[in-house]
Write a protein that holds these residues in place. Structure first.
Motif, PDB file in Angstrom:
ATOM      1  N   GLY A 112      24.357 -45.014 -13.311  1.00 44.14           N
ATOM      2  CA  GLY A 112      25.077 -44.773 -12.059  1.00 44.14           C
ATOM      3  C   GLY A 112      24.636 -43.476 -11.398  1.00 44.14           C
ATOM      4  N   ILE A 113      23.358 -43.389 -11.064  1.00 39.21           N
ATOM      5  CA  ILE A 113      22.767 -42.148 -10.564  1.00 39.21           C
ATOM      6  C   ILE A 113      23.394 -41.689  -9.250  1.00 39.21           C
ATOM      7  CG2 ILE A 113      20.612 -41.057  -9.822  1.00 39.21           C
ATOM      8  CD1 ILE A 113      20.902 -41.636 -12.869  1.00 39.21           C
ATOM      9  N   ASP A 114      23.879 -42.614  -8.440  1.00 37.68           N
ATOM     10  CA  ASP A 114      24.516 -42.219  -7.168  1.00 37.68           C
ATOM     11  C   ASP A 114      25.712 -41.303  -7.420  1.00 37.68           C
ATOM     12  OD1 ASP A 114      22.711 -43.619  -5.614  1.00 37.68           O
ATOM     13  OD2 ASP A 114      23.928 -45.433  -5.542  1.00 37.68           O
ATOM     14  N   PHE A 115      26.499 -41.610  -8.455  1.00 37.22           N
ATOM     15  CA  PHE A 115      27.653 -40.765  -8.759  1.00 37.22           C
ATOM     16  C   PHE A 115      27.197 -39.415  -9.296  1.00 37.22           C
ATOM     17  CE2 PHE A 115      30.962 -39.193 -11.680  1.00 37.22           C
ATOM     18  CZ  PHE A 115      31.995 -39.039 -10.768  1.00 37.22           C
ATOM     19  N   LEU A 116      26.169 -39.393 -10.107  1.00 35.30           N
ATOM     20  CA  LEU A 116      25.633 -38.130 -10.617  1.00 35.30           C
ATOM     21  C   LEU A 116      25.231 -37.228  -9.447  1.00 35.30           C
ATOM     22  CD1 LEU A 116      22.976 -37.855 -13.499  1.00 35.30           C
ATOM     23  CD2 LEU A 116      23.098 -36.256 -11.618  1.00 35.30           C
ATOM     24  N   ILE A 117      24.563 -37.814  -8.461  1.00 36.34           N
ATOM     25  CA  ILE A 117      24.148 -37.037  -7.283  1.00 36.34           C
ATOM     26  C   ILE A 117      25.365 -36.500  -6.528  1.00 36.34           C
ATOM     27  CG2 ILE A 117      23.066 -37.232  -5.003  1.00 36.34           C
ATOM     28  CD1 ILE A 117      21.013 -39.143  -6.302  1.00 36.34           C
ATOM     29  N   LYS A 118      26.409 -37.314  -6.391  1.00 36.65           N
ATOM     30  CA  LYS A 118      27.628 -36.843  -5.727  1.00 36.65           C
ATOM     31  C   LYS A 118      28.239 -35.650  -6.466  1.00 36.65           C
ATOM     32  CE  LYS A 118      28.967 -41.253  -3.611  1.00 36.65           C
ATOM     33  NZ  LYS A 118      29.954 -42.371  -3.623  1.00 36.65           N
ATOM     34  N   CYS A 119      28.173 -35.690  -7.800  1.00 32.93           N
ATOM     35  CA  CYS A 119      28.709 -34.583  -8.605  1.00 32.93           C
ATOM     36  C   CYS A 119      27.892 -33.314  -8.393  1.00 32.93           C
ATOM     37  CB  CYS A 119      28.723 -34.962 -10.086  1.00 32.93           C
ATOM     38  SG  CYS A 119      29.900 -36.277 -10.481  1.00 32.93           S
ATOM     39  N   LEU A 120      26.580 -33.449  -8.306  1.00 33.70           N
ATOM     40  CA  LEU A 120      25.725 -32.292  -8.041  1.00 33.70           C
ATOM     41  C   LEU A 120      26.019 -31.722  -6.651  1.00 33.70           C
ATOM     42  CD1 LEU A 120      22.285 -33.564  -9.445  1.00 33.70           C
ATOM     43  CD2 LEU A 120      23.877 -31.970 -10.529  1.00 33.70           C
ATOM     44  N   GLU A 121      26.175 -32.605  -5.675  1.00 30.04           N
ATOM     45  CA  GLU A 121      26.481 -32.163  -4.307  1.00 30.04           C
ATOM     46  C   GLU A 121      27.806 -31.410  -4.260  1.00 30.04           C
ATOM     47  OE1 GLU A 121      24.347 -35.578  -1.529  1.00 30.04           O
ATOM     48  OE2 GLU A 121      26.393 -35.902  -2.259  1.00 30.04           O
TER      49      GLU A 121
ATOM     50  N   TRP B 212      37.066 -37.033 -20.351  1.00 25.99           N
ATOM     51  CA  TRP B 212      36.577 -38.249 -19.709  1.00 25.99           C
ATOM     52  C   TRP B 212      37.110 -38.324 -18.298  1.00 25.99           C
ATOM     53  CZ3 TRP B 212      39.475 -42.234 -17.518  1.00 25.99           C
ATOM     54  CH2 TRP B 212      38.745 -43.359 -17.089  1.00 25.99           C
ATOM     55  N   CYS B 213      36.314 -38.913 -17.400  1.00 29.06           N
ATOM     56  CA  CYS B 213      36.805 -39.275 -16.066  1.00 29.06           C
ATOM     57  C   CYS B 213      36.095 -40.555 -15.644  1.00 29.06           C
ATOM     58  CB  CYS B 213      36.555 -38.160 -15.049  1.00 29.06           C
ATOM     59  SG  CYS B 213      34.815 -37.920 -14.619  1.00 29.06           S
ATOM     60  N   GLU B 214      36.682 -41.247 -14.695  1.00 30.67           N
ATOM     61  CA  GLU B 214      36.045 -42.458 -14.195  1.00 30.67           C
ATOM     62  C   GLU B 214      34.890 -42.068 -13.280  1.00 30.67           C
ATOM     63  OE1 GLU B 214      37.109 -46.767 -12.089  1.00 30.67           O
ATOM     64  OE2 GLU B 214      38.704 -45.281 -12.424  1.00 30.67           O
ATOM     65  N   SER B 215      33.809 -42.839 -13.338  1.00 20.77           N
ATOM     66  CA  SER B 215      32.604 -42.452 -12.605  1.00 20.77           C
ATOM     67  C   SER B 215      32.630 -42.884 -11.135  1.00 20.77           C
ATOM     68  CB  SER B 215      31.361 -43.015 -13.296  1.00 20.77           C
ATOM     69  OG  SER B 215      31.477 -44.400 -13.519  1.00 20.77           O
ATOM     70  N   ASN B 216      33.784 -42.693 -10.523  1.00 19.61           N
ATOM     71  CA  ASN B 216      33.906 -42.795  -9.067  1.00 19.61           C
ATOM     72  C   ASN B 216      34.850 -41.712  -8.549  1.00 19.61           C
ATOM     73  OD1 ASN B 216      36.372 -43.704  -9.951  1.00 19.61           O
ATOM     74  ND2 ASN B 216      36.494 -45.431  -8.521  1.00 19.61           N
ATOM     75  N   ASN B 217      35.212 -40.772  -9.427  1.00 14.34           N
ATOM     76  CA  ASN B 217      36.213 -39.772  -9.086  1.00 14.34           C
ATOM     77  C   ASN B 217      35.618 -38.366  -9.212  1.00 14.34           C
ATOM     78  OD1 ASN B 217      38.480 -38.090  -8.874  1.00 14.34           O
ATOM     79  ND2 ASN B 217      39.824 -39.589  -9.866  1.00 14.34           N
ATOM     80  N   VAL B 218      35.006 -37.902  -8.136  1.00 14.97           N
ATOM     81  CA  VAL B 218      34.349 -36.592  -8.147  1.00 14.97           C
ATOM     82  C   VAL B 218      35.360 -35.472  -8.355  1.00 14.97           C
ATOM     83  CG1 VAL B 218      32.969 -34.965  -6.793  1.00 14.97           C
ATOM     84  CG2 VAL B 218      32.449 -37.407  -6.701  1.00 14.97           C
TER      85      VAL B 218
END
Length: 400
Positions: A236-245, A349-355
């Protein structure tokens, strides 16, 4: 006992560290005769080889290319592996009578091979279930249930489960999933046999930490979060990028992303466009440098695509635990890796849509005292639950 281990992974050296090599050494150290059949891709320009290395018999079978190639070539080569392995076993191991066959998913295409050896030698078989395919491909919209390929692979999956005398799953959620979606399987033959390793002592020498951080421009005054491993669709690289942003202006943290995979270029494009000042991306590092760098960081990261309905349990967790690092896992809701981490009190843990939730857990883990306590808990949990001794005993319990 004579143990036959089948793998599509390249097992170059039995002394290498990994979930399979560590387990095979455990069998060897307990007096068993271990035979490994693994692939040798065409691009290496080497023929099939049968050799004894460090007391373990290796049959490396020349196959087509299955890595770093297009989908069609990979698909054809993967389908051909079973017949090539079978032919090589008949040629080189015809005089060996096997007691136990151990194999992992992927792939799911070894069913005929396993059935042949079982019938020939009256052997028993143990599946280490690491991948639930083709269900995972449907989750990520790589395959549709309307596609004939899905039903072809589904049939292969069902036959593989039927041919397996025992199925060892990575976690309880995996056990529950397999039994729910395959009601024809007897619950008696499905159990938890987790990812495991032979724990090494990790010495975080300050001089070595300083040297490796200086070499790769990693700051000393920030909490360093590391993700190491595959960078593909499952992560789920899109979420990883959102976390970096979302953390671009967070002066307390630094992110190290190291790995390769089909989505690496997407990450690289983000780094090239945004040039974040508190993150670095590495594709290829020397193995020793990577291990030293990973062991010098503060928190380990795990990412899984939120669309998964199958309960993945990444083995990457073990290396973080071995280094006494707390873990932050951002995943789907169906895996129980987050439950294990939080109940073991060695991370969050967190769900990978919750920045927002991810950032909150990042803030918690910037506490040095908490890092130390959770890191100690991680190492303790590993030693109590995830060593190859545990996996070995689970498998051998069926042969007492």
């Amino acid at each position: 006992m004579n143990i036959l281990f089948l793998s599509i992974g390249r097992l170059n050296n039995i002394e290498d560290r990994g979930i399979y090599t560590d387990l095979l050494r455990e069998f060897k150290n307990n007096g068993h005769n271990v035979y490994v059949v693994s692939p040798r891709e065409k691009r290496l320009n080497k023929d099939t080889e049968y050799i004894n290395e460090s007391g373990i018999h290796f049959l490396r079978v020349k196959i087509g290319n299955i890595t770093k190639v297009g989908l069609i070539e990979k698909g054809i080569s993967t389908v051909m592996i079973e017949s090539l392995f079978l032919g090589a076993i008949k040629k080189y191991m015809n005089d060996v009578c096997f007691d136990l066959i151990i194999y992992s998913t992927p792939p799911i295409t070894f069913e005929k091979l396993i059935r042949y050896v079982k019938q020939r030698d009256n052997a028993r078989s143990y599946l280490l279930l690491k991948d639930i395919f083709p269900h995972n491909a449907v989750d990520l919209q790589i395959l549709s249930k309307k596609n004939p390929l899905y039903w072809y692979f589904k049939g292969k999956e069902k036959k593989l489960y039927k041919s397996s005398d025992y199925i060892g799953c990575m976690s309880q959620a995996n056990v529950d999933f397999i039994l729910k979606h395959n009601p024809e399987i007897s619950p008696e033959k499905v159990e938890v046999c987790p990812n495991s390793l032979e724990p090494l002592e990790v010495n975080k020498d300050e001089t070595i930490v300083k040297k490796i951080k200086e070499k790769y421009n990693i700051p000393f005054d920030k909490t360093v979060f590391i993700y190491g491993g595959n960078l593909g669709k499952p992560q789920g690289i899109d979420f990883l990028i959102k976390c970096l942003e979302a953390n671009e202006y967070n002066g307390k943290v630094f992110f190290v992303i190291a790995g390769s995979g089909t989505e690496f270029n997407k990450l690289k494009a983000y780094f090239n466009s945004n040039n974040p000042n508190n993150a670095q991306l590495f594709e290829q590092l020397p193995r020793e440098d990577y291990e030293t760098l990973a062991n010098s960081c503060d928190v380990g990261l795990i990412f899984l695509d939120r669309r998964f309905t199958i309960p993945n349990f990444p083995s990457r967790l073990l290396s973080y635990m071995q280094a006494s690092m707390p873990v932050l896992a951002a995943t789907d809701v169906n895996t129980d890796i987050g439950k294990v981490i939080e109940e073991g009190e060695f991370g969050y843990w967190c769900e990978s849509n919750n920045v927002k939730d991810f950032n909150q857990k990042v803030a918690y883990l910037c506490d040095v005292k908490l890092q130390k306590t959770m890191g100690e808990n991680a190492r303790k949990y590993l030693e109590n639950n995830y060593t190859v001794k545990h996996s070995y005993e689970i498998i051998m319990n069926h042969f007492k």
